[in-house]
Design an enzyme around this catalytic site. Structure first.
Site, PDB file in Angstrom:
ATOM      1  N   LYS A  22       0.807  -1.215   0.000  1.00 51.06           N
ATOM      2  CA  LYS A  22       0.000   0.000   0.000  1.00 51.06           C
ATOM      3  C   LYS A  22       0.843   1.269   0.000  1.00 51.06           C
ATOM      4  O   LYS A  22       2.039   1.259   0.208  1.00 51.06           O
ATOM      5  CB  LYS A  22      -0.988  -0.041   1.172  1.00 51.06           C
ATOM      6  CG  LYS A  22      -2.096  -1.064   0.926  1.00 51.06           C
ATOM      7  CD  LYS A  22      -3.248  -0.930   1.877  1.00 51.06           C
ATOM      8  CE  LYS A  22      -4.372  -1.888   1.460  1.00 51.06           C
ATOM      9  NZ  LYS A  22      -5.505  -1.855   2.416  1.00 51.06           N
ATOM     10  N   ARG A  32      -3.367  -9.995   5.544  1.00 54.88           N
ATOM     11  CA  ARG A  32      -3.851 -10.170   4.169  1.00 54.88           C
ATOM     12  C   ARG A  32      -2.750  -9.691   3.226  1.00 54.88           C
ATOM     13  O   ARG A  32      -2.391  -8.515   3.246  1.00 54.88           O
ATOM     14  CB  ARG A  32      -5.137  -9.375   3.967  1.00 54.88           C
ATOM     15  CG  ARG A  32      -5.766  -9.518   2.591  1.00 54.88           C
ATOM     16  CD  ARG A  32      -7.068  -8.706   2.530  1.00 54.88           C
ATOM     17  NE  ARG A  32      -7.723  -8.817   1.233  1.00 54.88           N
ATOM     18  CZ  ARG A  32      -7.457  -8.050   0.180  1.00 54.88           C
ATOM     19  NH1 ARG A  32      -6.531  -7.081   0.280  1.00 54.88           N
ATOM     20  NH2 ARG A  32      -8.081  -8.208  -0.972  1.00 54.88           N
TER      21      ARG A  32
END
Length: 272
Positions: A214, A248
């Site tokens: 991210k 995740r």
């Protein structure tokens, strides 16, 4: 057809959830696994690399992405969902649409992962309850606001999500919280959440952390999406040490190895 695997929440070491995006526009791997045969091979690879469960999604939730109609989302999922479920490990369906969750659950999905925490589709909580599946309730915002107390905002959101789940009849031992790294947060707010993740355990539920590749990592390291593995590992290991039970990830093997080493360190012995 193989019997669909159910999902039991972690009791000791953290679980590694492998990401399988069957969408053309995900921020990290958009289009890479949209073909059913390629997606299936990638799922097999993640299982071989140590994934505890797989998260299958067919709509990108990256900032600025175009919403996908229900029929299109299902058309992307239908060719791959049951073949992945037949591989024998628990499969999560990444959707905020109740009808997609219902169809996936009927096909054998073991978990629902809702990026809007049961708050986008009014039918989602009842659908999950009827399916009898665990649910990940993620915190989300339409846009970031640097002026707010992000931890207080997350707490309020989770209280609403848990209330919706409780009223629908979703047992507390089937509820999982996700603070939603990168969703409606500033870069700095992401690090506040990471550093204080353990405070979210006051809600009494397991925590999922998903920061793989991210922007918070790219902002610090100055690298593009495909070069964020090491930063992702650092964030996820910090998250586990601060209370996360599930991570995740896109890159399963390095994360699975880190989780095993962290587990051995906690136990002060080889857990094998």
């Amino acid at each position: 057809m193989a019997k669909a695997a159910s999902y039991a929440l972690p009791t000791r070491r953290a679980h590694v959830m492998g990401i399988l995006n069957v969408t053309p526009d995900s921020f990290s791997d958009g289009g890479r696994f949209s073909a059913a045969d390629v997606a299936l091979e990638h799922a097999k690879s993640m299982i071989a690399e140590g994934a505890d469960l797989l998260d299958v999604g067919a709509e990108s939730t990256r900032p600025g992405s175009t919403p996908v109609e229900l029929d299109e989302e299902w058309a992307r999922l239908a060719p791959i969902l049951e073949p992945v479920i037949d591989l024998g490990i628990p499969v999560s369906i990444d959707t905020y649409k109740a009808e997609i969750a219902r169809r996936a659950g009927s096909a054998g999905a073991a978990l629902v992962n809702d990026v809007w925490g049961l708050q986008k589709d009014p039918a989602m909580a009842d659908t999950v309850a009827e399916l009898g599946l665990p649910v990940v309730m993620m915190h989300n915002r339409d846009e970031a606001d640097a002026e707010i107390d992000i931890l207080a905002d997350i707490d309020r959101f989770f209280e609403t999500s848990m209330s919706l789940a409780d009223r629908a009849g979703i047992a507390r031992d089937k509820q999982i919280l996700d603070p939603g790294f990168g969703f409606g947060k500033t870069i700095d707010q992401n690090f506040v959440i990471l550093n204080r993740l353990e405070t979210l355990k006051k809600h009494g539920l397991p925590i999922l952390a998903g920061a793989s590749r991210k922007r918070m990592i790219g902002a610090v390291l100055g690298v593009e999406t495909d070069e964020r593995l090491y930063g992702s590992m650092a964030v996820h290991m910090t998250a586990i040490q601060n209370g996360a039970s599930i991570i995740r990830v896109h890159d399963v093997r390095p994360h699975a190895d880190c989780v095993r080493m962290l587990d051995a360190t906690r136990l002060e012995r080889n857990p094998a």
